[in-house]
Scaffold this motif. Sequence first.
Motif, PDB file in Angstrom:
ATOM      1  N   GLY A 133      43.764  45.429  41.862  1.00  0.00           N
ATOM      2  CA  GLY A 133      42.593  45.789  42.648  1.00  0.00           C
ATOM      3  C   GLY A 133      42.954  46.677  43.821  1.00  0.00           C
ATOM      4  O   GLY A 133      42.190  47.580  44.194  1.00  0.00           O
ATOM      5  N   ALA A 134      44.141  46.435  44.412  1.00  0.00           N
ATOM      6  CA  ALA A 134      44.594  47.285  45.523  1.00  0.00           C
ATOM      7  C   ALA A 134      44.822  48.715  45.059  1.00  0.00           C
ATOM      8  O   ALA A 134      44.520  49.673  45.785  1.00  0.00           O
ATOM      9  N   SER A 135      45.351  48.876  43.835  1.00  0.00           N
ATOM     10  CA  SER A 135      45.546  50.221  43.282  1.00  0.00           C
ATOM     11  C   SER A 135      44.206  50.909  43.048  1.00  0.00           C
ATOM     12  O   SER A 135      44.040  52.097  43.328  1.00  0.00           O
ATOM     13  N   LEU A 136      43.248  50.146  42.535  1.00  0.00           N
ATOM     14  CA  LEU A 136      41.907  50.702  42.335  1.00  0.00           C
ATOM     15  C   LEU A 136      41.281  51.108  43.665  1.00  0.00           C
ATOM     16  O   LEU A 136      40.646  52.162  43.778  1.00  0.00           O
ATOM     17  N   TYR A 137      41.467  50.261  44.673  1.00  0.00           N
ATOM     18  CA  TYR A 137      40.953  50.580  46.004  1.00  0.00           C
ATOM     19  C   TYR A 137      41.572  51.882  46.514  1.00  0.00           C
ATOM     20  O   TYR A 137      40.867  52.752  47.045  1.00  0.00           O
ATOM     21  N   ALA A 138      42.886  52.029  46.362  1.00  0.00           N
ATOM     22  CA  ALA A 138      43.571  53.224  46.855  1.00  0.00           C
ATOM     23  C   ALA A 138      43.047  54.485  46.175  1.00  0.00           C
ATOM     24  O   ALA A 138      42.936  55.544  46.803  1.00  0.00           O
ATOM     25  N   ASN A 139      42.703  54.370  44.889  1.00  0.00           N
ATOM     26  CA  ASN A 139      42.251  55.539  44.136  1.00  0.00           C
ATOM     27  C   ASN A 139      40.787  55.884  44.381  1.00  0.00           C
ATOM     28  O   ASN A 139      40.408  57.063  44.305  1.00  0.00           O
ATOM     29  N   THR A 285      35.740  46.979  38.556  1.00  0.00           N
ATOM     30  CA  THR A 285      35.008  46.871  39.819  1.00  0.00           C
ATOM     31  C   THR A 285      35.190  45.476  40.405  1.00  0.00           C
ATOM     32  O   THR A 285      35.341  45.315  41.620  1.00  0.00           O
ATOM     33  N   ARG A 286      35.179  44.463  39.552  1.00  0.00           N
ATOM     34  CA  ARG A 286      35.413  43.096  40.030  1.00  0.00           C
ATOM     35  C   ARG A 286      36.814  42.949  40.636  1.00  0.00           C
ATOM     36  O   ARG A 286      36.999  42.271  41.655  1.00  0.00           O
ATOM     37  N   LEU A 287      37.788  43.609  40.033  1.00  0.00           N
ATOM     38  CA  LEU A 287      39.150  43.538  40.563  1.00  0.00           C
ATOM     39  C   LEU A 287      39.238  44.217  41.925  1.00  0.00           C
ATOM     40  O   LEU A 287      39.887  43.705  42.853  1.00  0.00           O
ATOM     41  N   ALA A 288      38.583  45.380  42.059  1.00  0.00           N
ATOM     42  CA  ALA A 288      38.565  46.058  43.359  1.00  0.00           C
ATOM     43  C   ALA A 288      37.842  45.205  44.394  1.00  0.00           C
ATOM     44  O   ALA A 288      38.273  45.093  45.553  1.00  0.00           O
ATOM     45  N   ALA A 289      36.743  44.575  43.980  1.00  0.00           N
ATOM     46  CA  ALA A 289      35.986  43.715  44.890  1.00  0.00           C
ATOM     47  C   ALA A 289      36.808  42.491  45.290  1.00  0.00           C
ATOM     48  O   ALA A 289      36.718  42.022  46.436  1.00  0.00           O
TER      49      ALA A 289
END
Length: 310
Positions: A133-139, A285-289
């Motif tokens: 999720g942190a990687s998704l957030y960064a992107n 999206t759930r992982l980023a959340a």
Amino acid sequence: MTTGWSLYVIFLVVLNLVATTWLLWWTARRRKSDGNKDAETTGHVWDGDLTEYNKPLPKWWINLFYLTIIYSVGYLIWYPGMGNFAGTSGWSSAGEHDADKAEADKKLAEAFSRFDGMAIDQIAKDPAAVAFGASLYANHCAMCHGSDARGAKGFPNLTDADWQWGGSPDDILTTILNGRQAAMPALAPAIGGDVGVTEVAAYVQSLSGIKADPALVAAGKAKFGGVCAACHGIEGKGNPALGAPNLTDDAWLYGSDFNSIREAVTLGRNGMMPAHLPIIGETRTRLAAAYVWSLSHGDKAEAGAPAGAP
């Protein structure tokens, strides 16, 4: 590509192929000069008897060049390269990209299928899920909220306990899935022009403990109650259902100075959070959340990145 540009590209390709073929044919001829039946010289002679000849290239070398031209023609028939001609194979870089993406998405879906439909506060208990999720957030999120998730002017801080649209797991997930559209209307005409704006701005400052002129505060309170309270509440504590922020705390999205508040009341504000469901899908999206949840609920998540981690 327009028909004109397509014809231009085809012309250049054909011209280069024909010119290259002609150049090879011309250089392969045996050139003769008067007094020398074998070959002409360049006129360069060293050490008295070392002559530089201008002889044709070896046939095997020329033939290799012809083979490359034949290969190029076949390539241009099989693959796109002649303007708008798509090639007989049907290959395209966009198609290959889509196929590779579909394969990668399938692998990711299989890897994270166990998180489908799971609440984000439960996902936040899995360190691997939070890391992804942190990687998704960064992107996808860091360009607005910052790499440390502490936000900037107009972009909320995600590491504190202040949530404009609600801080429950479902509220956070809904915000990221569907996006948000905040709309603060321009209220100057409704509250009495510049004077009314000044009075309301002073009253809003006083709600969070900022010193302001008592007379302005008293006048602004009445105007606030008649207009602004419809969204922010009579006490100014906000309404997450409308995205109306709490005006009594120290969290200010656009700044707590008098001019910033006055600008907001005069011109209004329009904040937009894009929907990420069509961009990265529901599970990711759930992982980023879950990562965002972990930033301000690290002790409750029991695992994952610490609050404020990039």
